[in-house]
Design a protein around this motif. Structure first.
Motif, PDB file in Angstrom:
ATOM      1  N   GLY A   1     -12.597   7.557 -12.435  1.00 37.20           N
ATOM      2  CA  GLY A   1     -13.700   6.705 -11.987  1.00 37.20           C
ATOM      3  C   GLY A   1     -13.424   6.111 -10.622  1.00 37.20           C
ATOM      4  O   GLY A   1     -13.125   6.828  -9.664  1.00 37.20           O
ATOM      5  N   ARG A   2     -13.488   4.778 -10.537  1.00 37.12           N
ATOM      6  CA  ARG A   2     -13.254   4.104  -9.262  1.00 37.12           C
ATOM      7  C   ARG A   2     -11.767   3.931  -8.946  1.00 37.12           C
ATOM      8  O   ARG A   2     -11.412   3.464  -7.873  1.00 37.12           O
ATOM      9  CB  ARG A   2     -13.913   2.722  -9.298  1.00 37.12           C
ATOM     10  CG  ARG A   2     -15.428   2.752  -9.406  1.00 37.12           C
ATOM     11  CD  ARG A   2     -16.009   1.338  -9.409  1.00 37.12           C
ATOM     12  NE  ARG A   2     -15.576   0.571 -10.573  1.00 37.12           N
ATOM     13  CZ  ARG A   2     -14.651  -0.371 -10.539  1.00 37.12           C
ATOM     14  NH1 ARG A   2     -14.040  -0.692  -9.405  1.00 37.12           N
ATOM     15  NH2 ARG A   2     -14.339  -1.033 -11.645  1.00 37.12           N
ATOM     16  N   LEU A   3     -10.927   4.280  -9.872  1.00 34.69           N
ATOM     17  CA  LEU A   3      -9.490   4.128  -9.665  1.00 34.69           C
ATOM     18  C   LEU A   3      -8.835   5.480  -9.408  1.00 34.69           C
ATOM     19  O   LEU A   3      -9.231   6.495 -10.002  1.00 34.69           O
ATOM     20  CB  LEU A   3      -8.846   3.501 -10.895  1.00 34.69           C
ATOM     21  CG  LEU A   3      -8.810   1.988 -11.004  1.00 34.69           C
ATOM     22  CD1 LEU A   3     -10.208   1.394 -11.044  1.00 34.69           C
ATOM     23  CD2 LEU A   3      -8.019   1.553 -12.223  1.00 34.69           C
ATOM     24  N   SER A   4      -7.861   5.464  -8.532  1.00 34.79           N
ATOM     25  CA  SER A   4      -7.028   6.653  -8.341  1.00 34.79           C
ATOM     26  C   SER A   4      -5.613   6.204  -8.025  1.00 34.79           C
ATOM     27  O   SER A   4      -5.391   5.055  -7.615  1.00 34.79           O
ATOM     28  CB  SER A   4      -7.578   7.561  -7.237  1.00 34.79           C
ATOM     29  OG  SER A   4      -7.527   6.906  -5.992  1.00 34.79           O
ATOM     30  N   ALA A   5      -4.668   7.106  -8.251  1.00 35.42           N
ATOM     31  CA  ALA A   5      -3.272   6.785  -7.997  1.00 35.42           C
ATOM     32  C   ALA A   5      -2.576   7.995  -7.418  1.00 35.42           C
ATOM     33  O   ALA A   5      -2.904   9.142  -7.765  1.00 35.42           O
ATOM     34  CB  ALA A   5      -2.574   6.335  -9.279  1.00 35.42           C
ATOM     35  N   THR A   6      -1.624   7.709  -6.552  1.00 41.06           N
ATOM     36  CA  THR A   6      -0.802   8.758  -5.944  1.00 41.06           C
ATOM     37  C   THR A   6       0.647   8.336  -6.009  1.00 41.06           C
ATOM     38  O   THR A   6       0.971   7.212  -5.625  1.00 41.06           O
ATOM     39  CB  THR A   6      -1.200   8.984  -4.476  1.00 41.06           C
ATOM     40  OG1 THR A   6      -2.542   9.478  -4.428  1.00 41.06           O
ATOM     41  CG2 THR A   6      -0.265   9.974  -3.806  1.00 41.06           C
ATOM     42  N   THR A   7       1.490   9.237  -6.471  1.00 43.58           N
ATOM     43  CA  THR A   7       2.927   8.984  -6.463  1.00 43.58           C
ATOM     44  C   THR A   7       3.609  10.043  -5.619  1.00 43.58           C
ATOM     45  O   THR A   7       3.381  11.251  -5.830  1.00 43.58           O
ATOM     46  CB  THR A   7       3.517   9.003  -7.885  1.00 43.58           C
ATOM     47  OG1 THR A   7       2.928   7.944  -8.641  1.00 43.58           O
ATOM     48  CG2 THR A   7       5.024   8.812  -7.861  1.00 43.58           C
ATOM     49  N   VAL A   8       4.406   9.587  -4.665  1.00 45.13           N
ATOM     50  CA  VAL A   8       5.220  10.491  -3.847  1.00 45.13           C
ATOM     51  C   VAL A   8       6.667  10.248  -4.266  1.00 45.13           C
ATOM     52  O   VAL A   8       7.348   9.352  -3.761  1.00 45.13           O
ATOM     53  CB  VAL A   8       5.019  10.233  -2.343  1.00 45.13           C
ATOM     54  CG1 VAL A   8       5.816  11.245  -1.529  1.00 45.13           C
ATOM     55  CG2 VAL A   8       3.540  10.294  -1.987  1.00 45.13           C
ATOM     56  N   ALA A   9       7.112  11.044  -5.234  1.00 42.50           N
ATOM     57  CA  ALA A   9       8.415  10.796  -5.859  1.00 42.50           C
ATOM     58  C   ALA A   9       9.552  10.933  -4.852  1.00 42.50           C
ATOM     59  O   ALA A   9      10.532  10.179  -4.908  1.00 42.50           O
ATOM     60  CB  ALA A   9       8.611  11.746  -7.033  1.00 42.50           C
ATOM     61  N   THR A  10       9.428  11.883  -3.921  1.00 39.22           N
ATOM     62  CA  THR A  10      10.507  12.116  -2.956  1.00 39.22           C
ATOM     63  C   THR A  10      10.688  10.924  -2.029  1.00 39.22           C
ATOM     64  O   THR A  10      11.777  10.688  -1.513  1.00 39.22           O
ATOM     65  CB  THR A  10      10.239  13.376  -2.129  1.00 39.22           C
ATOM     66  OG1 THR A  10       8.927  13.264  -1.565  1.00 39.22           O
ATOM     67  CG2 THR A  10      10.332  14.630  -2.979  1.00 39.22           C
ATOM     68  N   GLU A  11       9.603  10.161  -1.818  1.00 32.59           N
ATOM     69  CA  GLU A  11       9.694   8.988  -0.954  1.00 32.59           C
ATOM     70  C   GLU A  11       9.709   7.693  -1.752  1.00 32.59           C
ATOM     71  O   GLU A  11       9.698   6.610  -1.181  1.00 32.59           O
ATOM     72  CB  GLU A  11       8.544   8.999   0.050  1.00 32.59           C
ATOM     73  CG  GLU A  11       8.619  10.197   0.993  1.00 32.59           C
ATOM     74  CD  GLU A  11       7.569  10.165   2.088  1.00 32.59           C
ATOM     75  OE1 GLU A  11       7.100   9.057   2.439  1.00 32.59           O
ATOM     76  OE2 GLU A  11       7.206  11.252   2.572  1.00 32.59           O
ATOM     77  N   ARG A  12       9.688   7.821  -3.059  1.00 30.32           N
ATOM     78  CA  ARG A  12       9.893   6.682  -3.970  1.00 30.32           C
ATOM     79  C   ARG A  12       8.845   5.589  -3.811  1.00 30.32           C
ATOM     80  O   ARG A  12       9.175   4.395  -3.653  1.00 30.32           O
ATOM     81  CB  ARG A  12      11.304   6.120  -3.820  1.00 30.32           C
ATOM     82  CG  ARG A  12      12.360   7.160  -4.169  1.00 30.32           C
ATOM     83  CD  ARG A  12      13.744   6.634  -4.045  1.00 30.32           C
ATOM     84  NE  ARG A  12      14.729   7.679  -4.329  1.00 30.32           N
ATOM     85  CZ  ARG A  12      16.020   7.565  -4.090  1.00 30.32           C
ATOM     86  NH1 ARG A  12      16.500   6.445  -3.566  1.00 30.32           N
ATOM     87  NH2 ARG A  12      16.834   8.565  -4.377  1.00 30.32           N
ATOM     88  N   TYR A  13       7.591   6.010  -3.871  1.00 35.30           N
ATOM     89  CA  TYR A  13       6.536   5.014  -3.893  1.00 35.30           C
ATOM     90  C   TYR A  13       5.323   5.580  -4.610  1.00 35.30           C
ATOM     91  O   TYR A  13       5.160   6.798  -4.771  1.00 35.30           O
ATOM     92  CB  TYR A  13       6.143   4.531  -2.486  1.00 35.30           C
ATOM     93  CG  TYR A  13       5.358   5.521  -1.663  1.00 35.30           C
ATOM     94  CD1 TYR A  13       6.008   6.412  -0.806  1.00 35.30           C
ATOM     95  CD2 TYR A  13       3.970   5.555  -1.709  1.00 35.30           C
ATOM     96  CE1 TYR A  13       5.294   7.317  -0.034  1.00 35.30           C
ATOM     97  CE2 TYR A  13       3.247   6.455  -0.933  1.00 35.30           C
ATOM     98  CZ  TYR A  13       3.919   7.342  -0.103  1.00 35.30           C
ATOM     99  OH  TYR A  13       3.214   8.226   0.657  1.00 35.30           O
ATOM    100  N   SER A  14       4.485   4.641  -5.050  1.00 34.84           N
ATOM    101  CA  SER A  14       3.215   4.995  -5.669  1.00 34.84           C
ATOM    102  C   SER A  14       2.154   4.025  -5.172  1.00 34.84           C
ATOM    103  O   SER A  14       2.453   2.862  -4.885  1.00 34.84           O
ATOM    104  CB  SER A  14       3.316   4.927  -7.196  1.00 34.84           C
ATOM    105  OG  SER A  14       2.112   5.332  -7.802  1.00 34.84           O
ATOM    106  N   LEU A  15       0.930   4.524  -5.070  1.00 32.11           N
ATOM    107  CA  LEU A  15      -0.199   3.720  -4.605  1.00 32.11           C
ATOM    108  C   LEU A  15      -1.310   3.760  -5.645  1.00 32.11           C
ATOM    109  O   LEU A  15      -1.594   4.807  -6.219  1.00 32.11           O
ATOM    110  CB  LEU A  15      -0.732   4.257  -3.273  1.00 32.11           C
ATOM    111  CG  LEU A  15       0.261   4.313  -2.103  1.00 32.11           C
ATOM    112  CD1 LEU A  15      -0.365   5.025  -0.916  1.00 32.11           C
ATOM    113  CD2 LEU A  15       0.705   2.913  -1.717  1.00 32.11           C
TER     114      LEU A  15
END
Lengths: 110, 114
Positions: free
Chosen positions: A57-71
């Motif tokens: 829906g209106r939410l989304s998430a991204t995780t970049v494991a190699t750079e150790r962060y999630s948005l």
């Protein structure tokens, strides 16, 4: 042990605005989850996202494991989005223990 | 839908009392967890269990014990409640066999120790 840092700690937005919440972690993880805690204290799963991008829906998430962060992205905010958003990770080789960040408190103004 | 229930939403106890917090899940999950949540500290793991009669200490086990006699039930015990145990207590469950080890939380118990 692993450190989980969330930013910003507090966020106040007008209804309709977009927001980005960030979660940094200090070591490799097996998995990562985003939760929303509503004003009544209930913790609700939003995403299970050890890597890649997901949308709901209106939410989304991204995780970049190699750079150790999630948005976590929230678009067109509604007052019901208010509450605290937690990021939680399971460190590799730590057998199911989940470490939570301290959360981002989001307040959406009508 | 997974359902995790906790025995009380609000609880008031006196210093020195023995306190039982019960948690029940209906999805046959192997793993169960107890957390406490305090302002400025986020959620901290007290104890967890990955099978019946198994328990592991979390990050802050002092002053607490747990019991897992049945798969669906995980109890948190405060042997002698103290004022610094006033907190929000959250129970969670998960299954390592589900492919996605999402944790599911109960509604929480707000405990006040006077």
């Amino acid at each position: 042990g692993i450190q989980v840092e969330q930013s910003p700690p507090d966020l106040i937005l007008q209804e309709g605005a977009n927001s980005t919440l960030r979660c940094n972690f200090s070591d490799s993880v097996n998995n990562l989850q985003w939760f929303h805690q509503n004003p009544w204290g209930q913790l609700i799963n939003l995403f299970y996202i050890p890597s890649g991008t997901k949308q709901n829906g209106r939410l989304s998430a991204t995780t970049v494991a190699t750079e150790r962060y999630s948005l976590l992205y929230i678009s067109s905010s509604q007052t019901t989005d208010s509450g605290v958003y937690f990021c939680a990770v399971e460190q590799k080789n730590r057998d199911d223990k989940i470490i939570f960040g301290k959360g981002t408190r989001l307040h959406i103004l009508p | 839908d997974v359902k995790v229930t906790q025995s009380s939403r609000y609880l008031v106890k006196r210093t020195g009392e023995k306190v039982f917090l019960e948690c029940v899940q209906d999805m046959d999950h192997e793993n169960m967890f107890w957390y406490r949540q305090d302002p400025g500290l986020g959620l901290r793991l007290i104890y967890f269990s990955y099978d019946v009669k198994m328990k592991e200490k979390g990050d802050i086990p002092e002053g607490y014990s747990v019991s897992r006699e049945k798969k669906e039930r995980f109890s948190l015990i405060l042997e002698s409640a103290s004022t610094n145990q006033t907190s929000m207590y959250l129970c969670a469950s998960s299954s390592p066999t589900s492919g996605q080890e999402t944790q599911y939380f109960g509604p929480g118990t707000r405990l006040l120790v006077l």
